[in-house]
Design an enzyme around this catalytic site. Structure first.
Site, PDB file in Angstrom:
ATOM      1  N   PRO A 279      21.207  49.217  62.705  1.00 33.89           N
ATOM      2  CA  PRO A 279      21.046  47.770  62.460  1.00 33.89           C
ATOM      3  C   PRO A 279      20.019  47.150  63.400  1.00 33.89           C
ATOM      4  O   PRO A 279      19.974  47.476  64.590  1.00 33.89           O
ATOM      5  CB  PRO A 279      22.449  47.232  62.732  1.00 33.89           C
ATOM      6  CG  PRO A 279      23.360  48.382  62.508  1.00 33.89           C
ATOM      7  CD  PRO A 279      22.596  49.588  62.941  1.00 33.89           C
ATOM      8  N   GLU A 280      19.187  46.289  62.850  1.00 34.73           N
ATOM      9  CA  GLU A 280      18.188  45.587  63.646  1.00 34.73           C
ATOM     10  C   GLU A 280      18.626  44.122  63.785  1.00 34.73           C
ATOM     11  O   GLU A 280      19.751  43.767  63.441  1.00 34.73           O
ATOM     12  CB  GLU A 280      16.814  45.730  62.984  1.00 34.73           C
ATOM     13  CG  GLU A 280      16.384  47.193  62.843  1.00 34.73           C
ATOM     14  CD  GLU A 280      15.018  47.367  62.203  1.00 34.73           C
ATOM     15  OE1 GLU A 280      14.165  46.478  62.334  1.00 34.73           O
ATOM     16  OE2 GLU A 280      14.797  48.415  61.547  1.00 34.73           O
TER      17      GLU A 280
ATOM     18  N   HIS B 192      37.806  55.318  60.382  1.00 31.65           N
ATOM     19  CA  HIS B 192      37.073  55.498  61.636  1.00 31.65           C
ATOM     20  C   HIS B 192      37.306  54.330  62.594  1.00 31.65           C
ATOM     21  O   HIS B 192      36.420  53.961  63.356  1.00 31.65           O
ATOM     22  CB  HIS B 192      35.589  55.685  61.339  1.00 31.65           C
ATOM     23  CG  HIS B 192      35.298  56.840  60.426  1.00 31.65           C
ATOM     24  ND1 HIS B 192      35.446  58.144  60.818  1.00 31.65           N
ATOM     25  CD2 HIS B 192      34.893  56.872  59.124  1.00 31.65           C
ATOM     26  CE1 HIS B 192      35.132  58.945  59.807  1.00 31.65           C
ATOM     27  NE2 HIS B 192      34.797  58.204  58.777  1.00 31.65           N
TER      28      HIS B 192
ATOM     29  N   LYS C  71      -0.642  46.958  77.269  1.00 27.18           N
ATOM     30  CA  LYS C  71       0.088  48.204  77.040  1.00 27.18           C
ATOM     31  C   LYS C  71      -0.836  49.384  76.754  1.00 27.18           C
ATOM     32  O   LYS C  71      -0.508  50.527  77.062  1.00 27.18           O
ATOM     33  CB  LYS C  71       1.064  48.023  75.867  1.00 27.18           C
ATOM     34  CG  LYS C  71       2.361  47.337  76.228  1.00 27.18           C
ATOM     35  CD  LYS C  71       3.271  48.274  76.995  1.00 27.18           C
ATOM     36  CE  LYS C  71       4.604  47.649  77.305  1.00 27.18           C
ATOM     37  NZ  LYS C  71       5.501  48.546  78.049  1.00 27.18           N
TER      38      LYS C  71
ATOM     39  N   ARG D  93      30.116  57.442  63.187  1.00 27.53           N
ATOM     40  CA  ARG D  93      29.368  58.435  63.963  1.00 27.53           C
ATOM     41  C   ARG D  93      29.577  58.299  65.470  1.00 27.53           C
ATOM     42  O   ARG D  93      29.085  59.125  66.228  1.00 27.53           O
ATOM     43  CB  ARG D  93      27.877  58.319  63.634  1.00 27.53           C
ATOM     44  CG  ARG D  93      27.580  58.581  62.160  1.00 27.53           C
ATOM     45  CD  ARG D  93      26.106  58.423  61.839  1.00 27.53           C
ATOM     46  NE  ARG D  93      25.846  58.603  60.415  1.00 27.53           N
ATOM     47  CZ  ARG D  93      24.661  58.400  59.843  1.00 27.53           C
ATOM     48  NH1 ARG D  93      23.636  57.976  60.571  1.00 27.53           N
ATOM     49  NH2 ARG D  93      24.502  58.590  58.552  1.00 27.53           N
TER      50      ARG D  93
END
Length: 281
Positions: free
Chosen positions: A2-3, A96, A158, A116
């Site tokens: 998820p973002e 889960h 950068k 997971r």
């Protein structure tokens, strides 16, 4: 994983359903879910009992719920498959289920479910308004403290590929693989474009693209490719239908008709239009 839009959808659900409620009990059903909470499960559950959740906050991909009684918060990272669900107390445990909070008002539980077990929850002191473990993470582009000029200066310094920089959470938080590809398509930038070649106007255009694509995703509940990302009510987002490049290899670009290309990038994939997003020389 998820973002920002997906995590913000969850934050809004938490703000609606669990704020100002006192915790009656906490239960840890899998130790890996609290592996970052070093004192362990007994201390974790004891410290939560009797405390209220004061608000729901987010920076980038991290969520936290400040607690009554001390300057600390219950912090969560969803990882690949973590879910924070609001569920009626009598509902059977999910397959889960890892952590469960029950409340004094007898209303819906807050459950952390994680297939997971890459996600985690923990109790953390606050450094100002942010949990200490994420104090080093840069503000995300929706925060009032996000400094676009400073971001531009650091980005140009950068000397790396633009997509790699967008995924650097110490530079800008909340942007992951999906929305980086989508924002770069909007801004007509190839993922390998060197950051030091970007002009100030182009950086402004890129930031606007990041905000635009994540705002659009947020309005549609985020992006769900499977049942692992859901909101607090277990519902999936549907922004997948609006993606322009991500996951669309060989399909025509909606802007110019050229077939979308996929290339390997950092053990993941980058999707782009080879005509709209020219490869740097």
């Amino acid at each position: 994983m998820p973002e920002l839009p997906e995590v913000e959808v969850v934050r809004r659900g938490l703000a609606q359903w669990v704020i100002d409620r006192e915790i009656a009990s906490a239960e840890v059903l899998h130790p890996r879910a609290i592996r970052r909470h070093v004192p362990g499960a007994d201390e974790f559950t004891a410290r939560l009992k009797g405390r209220a959740l004061l608000s729901a906050e987010r920076r980038g991909k991290y969520l936290w719920l400040p607690l009554s009684g001390a300057e600390e918060a219950l912090m969560a990272h969803l990882g690949m498959s973590g879910q924070l669900l609001v569920v009626e107390p009598e509902a059977p445990p999910e397959k889960h289920l890892r952590v469960r909070l029950r409340f004094e008002d007898g209303g819906p539980d807050l459950r952390f479910v994680d297939q997971r077990t890459f996600g985690h929850v923990m109790l953390s002191p606050l450094a100002g308004e942010v949990p200490e473990p994420i104090a080093h993470i840069a503000p995300d582009p929706f925060e009032p403290v996000f400094d676009e000029a400073e971001f531009g200066r650091r980005l140009r310094a950068k000397h790396t590929e633009i997509k790699r920089a967008l995924l650097d959470q110490s530079l800008i938080s909340g942007v992951g693989n999906i929305y980086a590809d989508e924002a770069l398509w909007i801004a007509r930038l190839h993922w390998a474009r060197p950051t030091n070649t970007l002009t100030r106007p182009k950086i402004a255009e890129l930031v606007a693209a990041v905000r635009a694509v994540m705002s659009a995703a947020l309005q549609q509940g985020g992006t769900s490719f499977d049942s692992l990302y859901v909101n607090v009510n277990g519902e999936s987002g549907y922004f997948e239908r609006s993606l322009e490049v991500y996951g669309r290899r060989d399909l025509p670009c909606s802007r110019c008709g050229t077939a979308i290309t996929r290339e390997a990038f950092m053990n993941r994939s980058s999707y782009f239009c080879p005509r709209c997003q020219r490869r740097p020389r």
